[in-house]
Design a protein around this motif. Structure first.
Motif, PDB file in Angstrom:
ATOM      1  N   GLU A  34      11.955  -5.215   6.055  1.00 25.09           N
ATOM      2  CA  GLU A  34      10.707  -4.953   5.342  1.00 25.09           C
ATOM      3  C   GLU A  34      10.027  -3.698   5.877  1.00 25.09           C
ATOM      4  O   GLU A  34       9.977  -3.469   7.082  1.00 25.09           O
ATOM      5  CB  GLU A  34       9.768  -6.148   5.497  1.00 25.09           C
ATOM      6  CG  GLU A  34       8.590  -6.090   4.563  1.00 25.09           C
ATOM      7  CD  GLU A  34       7.858  -7.420   4.476  1.00 25.09           C
ATOM      8  OE1 GLU A  34       6.664  -7.381   4.170  1.00 25.09           O
ATOM      9  OE2 GLU A  34       8.482  -8.446   4.710  1.00 25.09           O
ATOM     10  N   SER A  35       9.519  -2.898   4.978  1.00 20.34           N
ATOM     11  CA  SER A  35       8.829  -1.664   5.351  1.00 20.34           C
ATOM     12  C   SER A  35       7.424  -1.957   5.861  1.00 20.34           C
ATOM     13  O   SER A  35       6.795  -2.940   5.466  1.00 20.34           O
ATOM     14  CB  SER A  35       8.735  -0.727   4.145  1.00 20.34           C
ATOM     15  OG  SER A  35      10.008  -0.357   3.707  1.00 20.34           O
ATOM     16  N   LEU A  37       3.396  -1.277   6.223  1.00 27.71           N
ATOM     17  CA  LEU A  37       2.328  -0.799   5.339  1.00 27.71           C
ATOM     18  C   LEU A  37       1.635   0.423   5.924  1.00 27.71           C
ATOM     19  O   LEU A  37       1.117   1.261   5.195  1.00 27.71           O
ATOM     20  CB  LEU A  37       1.303  -1.906   5.108  1.00 27.71           C
ATOM     21  CG  LEU A  37       1.807  -3.146   4.368  1.00 27.71           C
ATOM     22  CD1 LEU A  37       0.722  -4.211   4.333  1.00 27.71           C
ATOM     23  CD2 LEU A  37       2.251  -2.779   2.969  1.00 27.71           C
ATOM     24  N   CYS A  39       1.852   3.550   9.128  1.00 25.29           N
ATOM     25  CA  CYS A  39       2.741   4.309  10.007  1.00 25.29           C
ATOM     26  C   CYS A  39       2.630   3.803  11.445  1.00 25.29           C
ATOM     27  O   CYS A  39       1.528   3.580  11.952  1.00 25.29           O
ATOM     28  CB  CYS A  39       2.368   5.791   9.940  1.00 25.29           C
ATOM     29  SG  CYS A  39       3.341   6.840  11.038  1.00 25.29           S
ATOM     30  N   ILE A  46       1.347   4.042   4.305  1.00 26.73           N
ATOM     31  CA  ILE A  46       2.629   4.511   3.769  1.00 26.73           C
ATOM     32  C   ILE A  46       2.616   4.188   2.282  1.00 26.73           C
ATOM     33  O   ILE A  46       2.449   3.031   1.901  1.00 26.73           O
ATOM     34  CB  ILE A  46       3.820   3.829   4.469  1.00 26.73           C
ATOM     35  CG1 ILE A  46       3.808   4.156   5.961  1.00 26.73           C
ATOM     36  CG2 ILE A  46       5.135   4.247   3.827  1.00 26.73           C
ATOM     37  CD1 ILE A  46       4.870   3.429   6.767  1.00 26.73           C
ATOM     38  N   GLU A  48       3.389   3.176  -1.516  1.00 28.44           N
ATOM     39  CA  GLU A  48       4.269   2.134  -2.038  1.00 28.44           C
ATOM     40  C   GLU A  48       5.601   2.712  -2.520  1.00 28.44           C
ATOM     41  O   GLU A  48       6.663   2.104  -2.308  1.00 28.44           O
ATOM     42  CB  GLU A  48       3.584   1.385  -3.180  1.00 28.44           C
ATOM     43  CG  GLU A  48       4.416   0.241  -3.718  1.00 28.44           C
ATOM     44  CD  GLU A  48       3.716  -0.529  -4.830  1.00 28.44           C
ATOM     45  OE1 GLU A  48       4.375  -1.414  -5.386  1.00 28.44           O
ATOM     46  OE2 GLU A  48       2.552  -0.235  -5.139  1.00 28.44           O
ATOM     47  N   ARG A  50       7.242   5.226  -1.339  1.00 35.33           N
ATOM     48  CA  ARG A  50       8.093   5.478  -0.160  1.00 35.33           C
ATOM     49  C   ARG A  50       8.650   4.167   0.389  1.00 35.33           C
ATOM     50  O   ARG A  50       9.824   4.093   0.765  1.00 35.33           O
ATOM     51  CB  ARG A  50       7.292   6.210   0.916  1.00 35.33           C
ATOM     52  CG  ARG A  50       8.073   6.489   2.191  1.00 35.33           C
ATOM     53  CD  ARG A  50       7.306   7.463   3.086  1.00 35.33           C
ATOM     54  NE  ARG A  50       7.872   7.592   4.408  1.00 35.33           N
ATOM     55  CZ  ARG A  50       8.974   8.287   4.695  1.00 35.33           C
ATOM     56  NH1 ARG A  50       9.618   8.907   3.737  1.00 35.33           N
ATOM     57  NH2 ARG A  50       9.421   8.361   5.928  1.00 35.33           N
ATOM     58  N   ARG A  51       7.845   3.136   0.422  1.00 35.42           N
ATOM     59  CA  ARG A  51       8.310   1.838   0.925  1.00 35.42           C
ATOM     60  C   ARG A  51       9.408   1.263   0.046  1.00 35.42           C
ATOM     61  O   ARG A  51      10.353   0.641   0.537  1.00 35.42           O
ATOM     62  CB  ARG A  51       7.146   0.855   1.027  1.00 35.42           C
ATOM     63  CG  ARG A  51       6.113   1.243   2.078  1.00 35.42           C
ATOM     64  CD  ARG A  51       5.149   0.118   2.383  1.00 35.42           C
ATOM     65  NE  ARG A  51       4.596  -0.539   1.217  1.00 35.42           N
ATOM     66  CZ  ARG A  51       3.415  -0.271   0.662  1.00 35.42           C
ATOM     67  NH1 ARG A  51       2.656   0.663   1.177  1.00 35.42           N
ATOM     68  NH2 ARG A  51       2.995  -0.937  -0.388  1.00 35.42           N
ATOM     69  N   LYS A  52       9.308   1.477  -1.266  1.00 40.14           N
ATOM     70  CA  LYS A  52      10.337   0.991  -2.182  1.00 40.14           C
ATOM     71  C   LYS A  52      11.607   1.831  -2.095  1.00 40.14           C
ATOM     72  O   LYS A  52      12.713   1.315  -2.204  1.00 40.14           O
ATOM     73  CB  LYS A  52       9.823   0.993  -3.622  1.00 40.14           C
ATOM     74  CG  LYS A  52       8.851  -0.110  -3.910  1.00 40.14           C
ATOM     75  CD  LYS A  52       8.442  -0.089  -5.363  1.00 40.14           C
ATOM     76  CE  LYS A  52       7.495  -1.225  -5.689  1.00 40.14           C
ATOM     77  NZ  LYS A  52       7.112  -1.211  -7.112  1.00 40.14           N
ATOM     78  N   VAL A  57      11.230   1.380   6.142  1.00 37.50           N
ATOM     79  CA  VAL A  57      10.554   2.597   6.609  1.00 37.50           C
ATOM     80  C   VAL A  57       9.399   2.214   7.540  1.00 37.50           C
ATOM     81  O   VAL A  57       8.683   1.248   7.308  1.00 37.50           O
ATOM     82  CB  VAL A  57      10.069   3.465   5.422  1.00 37.50           C
ATOM     83  CG1 VAL A  57       8.945   2.817   4.658  1.00 37.50           C
ATOM     84  CG2 VAL A  57       9.647   4.839   5.883  1.00 37.50           C
ATOM     85  N   ARG A  58       9.255   2.968   8.642  1.00 35.12           N
ATOM     86  CA  ARG A  58       8.231   2.673   9.641  1.00 35.12           C
ATOM     87  C   ARG A  58       7.261   3.840   9.846  1.00 35.12           C
ATOM     88  O   ARG A  58       6.244   3.671  10.490  1.00 35.12           O
ATOM     89  CB  ARG A  58       8.869   2.346  10.988  1.00 35.12           C
ATOM     90  CG  ARG A  58       9.949   1.293  10.979  1.00 35.12           C
ATOM     91  CD  ARG A  58       9.518  -0.070  10.541  1.00 35.12           C
ATOM     92  NE  ARG A  58       8.443  -0.595  11.348  1.00 35.12           N
ATOM     93  CZ  ARG A  58       7.758  -1.695  11.040  1.00 35.12           C
ATOM     94  NH1 ARG A  58       8.047  -2.370   9.958  1.00 35.12           N
ATOM     95  NH2 ARG A  58       6.788  -2.119  11.806  1.00 35.12           N
ATOM     96  N   CYS A  60       5.159   7.470   8.261  1.00 31.67           N
ATOM     97  CA  CYS A  60       4.709   8.226   7.092  1.00 31.67           C
ATOM     98  C   CYS A  60       5.539   9.501   6.982  1.00 31.67           C
ATOM     99  O   CYS A  60       6.306   9.842   7.889  1.00 31.67           O
ATOM    100  CB  CYS A  60       3.218   8.549   7.214  1.00 31.67           C
ATOM    101  SG  CYS A  60       2.814   9.708   8.542  1.00 31.67           S
TER     102      CYS A  60
END
Length: 88
Positions: A34-35, A37, A39, A46, A48, A50-52, A57-58, A60
């Motif tokens: 899970e990404s 929310l 950075c 971050i 949405e 980019r998270r998708k 992703v951890r 920004c």
């Protein structure tokens, strides 16, 4: 054509090994899970999209760019073996 003690195709073997190493390195850095929310470095949101797009992703975009720039400057493995490249 090989020369000296090297076998035919030795240069291509080195190229293939370099490419394989880089592919392994890139795959090892792919995120999973899970990404975040926010950075982990600066705490900014971050987006949405980019998270998708990037699972797990951890960071920004700004922090990720700074990290990649720092890694690029770190150098790498010298497989050429020339004296000029070893003196850097």
């Amino acid at each position: 054509m090989a020369g000296g003690w090297s076998k035919d195709g030795a240069v291509q073997d080195q190229i293939d090994a370099s490419v394989e190493d880089e592919v392994k390195r890139a795959r090892s850095q792919l995120g999973s899970g899970e990404s975040a929310l926010h950075c982990d470095e600066c705490g900014c949101d971050i987006p949405e999209a980019r998270r998708k797009a990037i699972p797990g992703v951890r960071l920004c975009i700004a922090c990720q760019s700074a990290l990649e720039k720092q890694e690029t400057n770190a150098g790498g493995i010298n497989r050429r073996g020339s004296k000029d490249s070893q003196l850097r």
